[in-house]
Design a protein around this motif. Sequence first.
Motif, PDB file in Angstrom:
ATOM      1  N   ASP A 158       6.251  -6.799  -0.019  1.00  0.00           N
ATOM      2  CA  ASP A 158       7.619  -6.248   0.023  1.00  0.00           C
ATOM      3  C   ASP A 158       8.017  -5.613   1.359  1.00  0.00           C
ATOM      4  N   GLU A 159       7.103  -4.832   1.979  1.00  0.00           N
ATOM      5  CA  GLU A 159       7.463  -4.112   3.208  1.00  0.00           C
ATOM      6  C   GLU A 159       7.628  -5.063   4.392  1.00  0.00           C
ATOM      7  N   HIS A 160       6.858  -6.140   4.393  1.00  0.00           N
ATOM      8  CA  HIS A 160       6.915  -7.086   5.513  1.00  0.00           C
ATOM      9  C   HIS A 160       7.973  -8.159   5.243  1.00  0.00           C
TER      10      HIS A 160
ATOM     11  N   THR B 166      -5.603  -1.252   0.221  1.00  0.00           N
ATOM     12  CA  THR B 166      -4.536  -1.575   1.185  1.00  0.00           C
ATOM     13  C   THR B 166      -3.280  -2.086   0.474  1.00  0.00           C
ATOM     14  N   SER B 167      -2.175  -2.076   1.200  1.00  0.00           N
ATOM     15  CA  SER B 167      -0.952  -2.707   0.671  1.00  0.00           C
ATOM     16  C   SER B 167      -1.230  -4.192   0.509  1.00  0.00           C
ATOM     17  N   LYS B 168      -1.992  -4.715   1.474  1.00  0.00           N
ATOM     18  CA  LYS B 168      -2.286  -6.149   1.473  1.00  0.00           C
ATOM     19  C   LYS B 168      -2.977  -6.588   0.179  1.00  0.00           C
ATOM     20  N   SER B 169      -3.848  -5.697  -0.355  1.00  0.00           N
ATOM     21  CA  SER B 169      -4.612  -6.077  -1.552  1.00  0.00           C
ATOM     22  C   SER B 169      -3.683  -6.373  -2.730  1.00  0.00           C
TER      23      SER B 169
ATOM     24  N   PHE C  87     -12.563   1.778  -3.728  1.00  0.00           N
ATOM     25  CA  PHE C  87     -12.841   3.044  -3.045  1.00  0.00           C
ATOM     26  C   PHE C  87     -11.904   3.199  -1.853  1.00  0.00           C
ATOM     27  N   ASP C  88     -11.364   4.408  -1.697  1.00  0.00           N
ATOM     28  CA  ASP C  88     -10.407   4.640  -0.601  1.00  0.00           C
ATOM     29  C   ASP C  88     -10.456   6.109  -0.166  1.00  0.00           C
ATOM     30  N   THR C  89      -9.993   6.320   1.071  1.00  0.00           N
ATOM     31  CA  THR C  89     -10.028   7.681   1.640  1.00  0.00           C
ATOM     32  C   THR C  89      -8.715   8.449   1.433  1.00  0.00           C
TER      33      THR C  89
ATOM     34  N   PHE D 295      -3.709  10.623  -1.823  1.00  0.00           N
ATOM     35  CA  PHE D 295      -2.646  10.240  -2.773  1.00  0.00           C
ATOM     36  C   PHE D 295      -3.056   9.063  -3.669  1.00  0.00           C
ATOM     37  N   LYS D 296      -3.830   8.150  -3.118  1.00  0.00           N
ATOM     38  CA  LYS D 296      -4.194   6.943  -3.891  1.00  0.00           C
ATOM     39  C   LYS D 296      -5.312   7.242  -4.900  1.00  0.00           C
ATOM     40  N   ILE D 297      -6.203   8.169  -4.538  1.00  0.00           N
ATOM     41  CA  ILE D 297      -7.364   8.476  -5.392  1.00  0.00           C
ATOM     42  C   ILE D 297      -6.890   9.035  -6.741  1.00  0.00           C
TER      43      ILE D 297
ATOM     44  N   TRP E  98     -10.069  -5.531   5.442  1.00  0.00           N
ATOM     45  CA  TRP E  98     -10.821  -6.414   6.355  1.00  0.00           C
ATOM     46  C   TRP E  98     -10.427  -6.187   7.817  1.00  0.00           C
ATOM     47  N   ASN E  99      -9.201  -5.722   8.026  1.00  0.00           N
ATOM     48  CA  ASN E  99      -8.730  -5.462   9.395  1.00  0.00           C
ATOM     49  C   ASN E  99      -9.419  -4.245  10.022  1.00  0.00           C
ATOM     50  N   HIS E 100     -10.123  -3.432   9.196  1.00  0.00           N
ATOM     51  CA  HIS E 100     -10.871  -2.283   9.712  1.00  0.00           C
ATOM     52  C   HIS E 100     -12.374  -2.538   9.597  1.00  0.00           C
ATOM     53  N   LYS E 101     -12.768  -3.808   9.535  1.00  0.00           N
ATOM     54  CA  LYS E 101     -14.162  -4.168   9.265  1.00  0.00           C
ATOM     55  C   LYS E 101     -15.152  -3.440  10.184  1.00  0.00           C
TER      56      LYS E 101
ATOM     57  N   LYS F 281     -19.548   0.232  10.537  1.00  0.00           N
ATOM     58  CA  LYS F 281     -20.244   1.273  11.286  1.00  0.00           C
ATOM     59  C   LYS F 281     -20.537   2.452  10.352  1.00  0.00           C
ATOM     60  N   LYS F 282     -19.543   2.781   9.543  1.00  0.00           N
ATOM     61  CA  LYS F 282     -19.664   3.897   8.599  1.00  0.00           C
ATOM     62  C   LYS F 282     -20.708   3.627   7.526  1.00  0.00           C
ATOM     63  N   GLU F 283     -20.774   2.379   7.075  1.00  0.00           N
ATOM     64  CA  GLU F 283     -21.612   2.041   5.920  1.00  0.00           C
ATOM     65  C   GLU F 283     -22.892   1.303   6.313  1.00  0.00           C
TER      66      GLU F 283
HETATM   67  O1  DWN Z   1       2.630  -2.094   8.280  1.00  0.00           O
HETATM   68  C1  DWN Z   1       1.937  -1.423   7.562  1.00  0.00           C
HETATM   69  C2  DWN Z   1       0.586  -1.042   8.005  1.00  0.00           C
HETATM   70  C3  DWN Z   1       0.573  -0.410   9.336  1.00  0.00           C
HETATM   71  O2  DWN Z   1      -0.110  -0.221   7.141  1.00  0.00           O
HETATM   72  C4  DWN Z   1       2.411  -0.973   6.280  1.00  0.00           C
HETATM   73  N1  DWN Z   1       3.296  -1.975   5.775  1.00  0.00           N
HETATM   74  C5  DWN Z   1       1.419  -0.475   5.305  1.00  0.00           C
HETATM   75  C6  DWN Z   1       0.003  -0.395   5.778  1.00  0.00           C
HETATM   76  O3  DWN Z   1      -0.693  -1.573   5.400  1.00  0.00           O
HETATM   77  P1  DWN Z   1      -2.143  -1.511   4.737  1.00  0.00           P
HETATM   78  O4  DWN Z   1      -2.131  -0.563   3.593  1.00  0.00           O
HETATM   79  O5  DWN Z   1      -2.543  -2.899   4.438  1.00  0.00           O
HETATM   80  O6  DWN Z   1      -2.945  -0.857   5.946  1.00  0.00           O
HETATM   81  P2  DWN Z   1      -4.459  -0.666   6.243  1.00  0.00           P
HETATM   82  O7  DWN Z   1      -4.549   0.113   7.484  1.00  0.00           O
HETATM   83  O8  DWN Z   1      -5.190  -1.949   6.235  1.00  0.00           O
HETATM   84  O9  DWN Z   1      -4.989   0.243   5.020  1.00  0.00           O
HETATM   85  C7  DWN Z   1      -6.257   0.732   5.037  1.00  0.00           C
HETATM   86  C8  DWN Z   1      -6.585   1.406   3.703  1.00  0.00           C
HETATM   87  O10 DWN Z   1      -7.983   1.523   3.641  1.00  0.00           O
HETATM   88  C9  DWN Z   1      -6.005   2.782   3.585  1.00  0.00           C
HETATM   89  O11 DWN Z   1      -5.697   3.050   2.233  1.00  0.00           O
HETATM   90  C10 DWN Z   1      -7.163   3.688   4.027  1.00  0.00           C
HETATM   91  C11 DWN Z   1      -8.351   2.897   3.589  1.00  0.00           C
HETATM   92  N2  DWN Z   1      -9.543   3.083   4.438  1.00  0.00           N
HETATM   93  C12 DWN Z   1     -10.705   3.520   3.845  1.00  0.00           C
HETATM   94  O12 DWN Z   1     -10.753   3.754   2.622  1.00  0.00           O
HETATM   95  N3  DWN Z   1     -11.800   3.687   4.657  1.00  0.00           N
HETATM   96  C13 DWN Z   1      -9.468   2.796   5.761  1.00  0.00           C
HETATM   97  C14 DWN Z   1     -10.559   2.966   6.569  1.00  0.00           C
HETATM   98  C15 DWN Z   1     -10.510   2.648   8.035  1.00  0.00           C
HETATM   99  C16 DWN Z   1     -11.779   3.447   5.990  1.00  0.00           C
HETATM  100  O13 DWN Z   1     -12.799   3.616   6.665  1.00  0.00           O
END
Ligand code: DWN
Length: 395
Positions: free
Chosen positions: A211-213, A314-317, A335-337, A340-342, A372-375, A380-382
């Motif tokens: 929706d956002e994109h 993620t929003s992507k999920s 699992f998430d950091t 608000f989502k927890i 996956w974009n923060h792989k 590194k963390k895990e």
């Molecule tokens: O454009 C957008 C981008 C910038 O961010 C928005 N439309 C919404 C959002 O998209 P997203 O939710 O797909 O973004 P991320 O950055 O892929 O979301 C990462 C999620 O993972 C967050 O909920 C935080 C979480 N996370 C985690 O649990 N452990 C992230 C990292 C790095 C971690 O180590």
Amino acid sequence: MKCRIDKSKCKIFLRFGKMPIANGFLKKNQFKKEYFFELNVGFNKKLSLFQLEKNPSPKKMFNENYPFYTASSKFMVSHFEKFSLWVKKYFSNNKKFKILEIGSNDGTFLKNFKKNYHVGIEPSKSVHKDAIKNNVNSENKFFNYKTIKKYIKKKIKFDIIVGSNVICHIPDQNALINNILKILRNNGLFVFEEPYLGSMYEKVSYDQIYDEHIYMFSATSIKKIYEKYGMKLIDAIPQKTHGGSMRYIVKNNINSKISKRLKKILFNEKLKNIDNFKGCIKFKKEVEKSKKRLREKILSIKSKKQKICGYGATSKSTTILNYCNINFKHIDCIFDTTPFKIGRYSPGTHIPILNHKLFKKKNYKNVFLFAWNHKQEIMKKEKKLKNINWFSHLN
Ligand code: DWN
């Protein structure tokens, strides 16, 4: 279906079915009233524009419950610091440049410009509050004529207007550009970073569509759109963020020269059919194959009576899970950091979101890496955790 920018024809080529708000993480008592819309994607040949047919109203998406905080990733914080240095270098002859950021989120980028006249416009109250804590001059508003009127009245013109991962969120691009032109000085820059259509095609990362994109831009589409307004795309710089983004540099002067790098990117977009409908059809086929592969993978793990969890809500999920009909029966939790989502549940598929601190303890052996974009940052963390089958829809 009509092109959102010039009302010429736009052809729908991909239908994801019913989708909830991608960032609409909910409580159990909200399940029954959950909002859904049809997520259809179209392409306009004239502007080479990749766009959604419909989108929920921005107020439904960006409000006091918006749960995405830029600072949730260390990598992103460092990225925005580097981006700020890039801006400062460009203005090395004019250190008093005025800067405005559209969708300034928690102030991660603007906090690097405290010595400059800076303004952040952020409609989501949740993240705006953090920007204020960061001592950033943030206004809790949408970027529209009403918001910029006071700058017009005071004859304030900005040297640079920036937007990161936000320009593609704005439904009315004509109004956006008209408003930018009212407060951007001649020869001033409009610089924005967005997920790149070319990277999405290459990785088949269709989860960028939600929706956002509302748009998935390419250099060709940006060039065509801004030329209609007497502005010139002068450069485009590929970025590693969000699985492959592009920084577009648009100058408020149609007679400006364009960089060699941009010429190459535009040529490459022709070569790879990123600028035409052929690319869309190829992508659609790849998306369908990806869905089949992912379902087979998940069902095979489940047939062995093994458990699966997710990492990064993620929003992507939301797109992957809803499109591939994967829900709480297949994935136990994510699992998430993000505070608000927890304790809430994933949009549409109602998978519980748990505190990332429990991840080690729960000892899952199959982990769907939605972030996956923060792989790199996550691995590194895990890294101490061994024998985990990390997977995503991309592999
Ligand atoms: O454009 C957008 C981008 C910038 O961010 C928005 N439309 C919404 C959002 O998209 P997203 O939710 O797909 O973004 P991320 O950055 O892929 O979301 C990462 C999620 O993972 C967050 O909920 C935080 C979480 N996370 C985690 O649990 N452990 C992230 C990292 C790095 C971690 O180590």
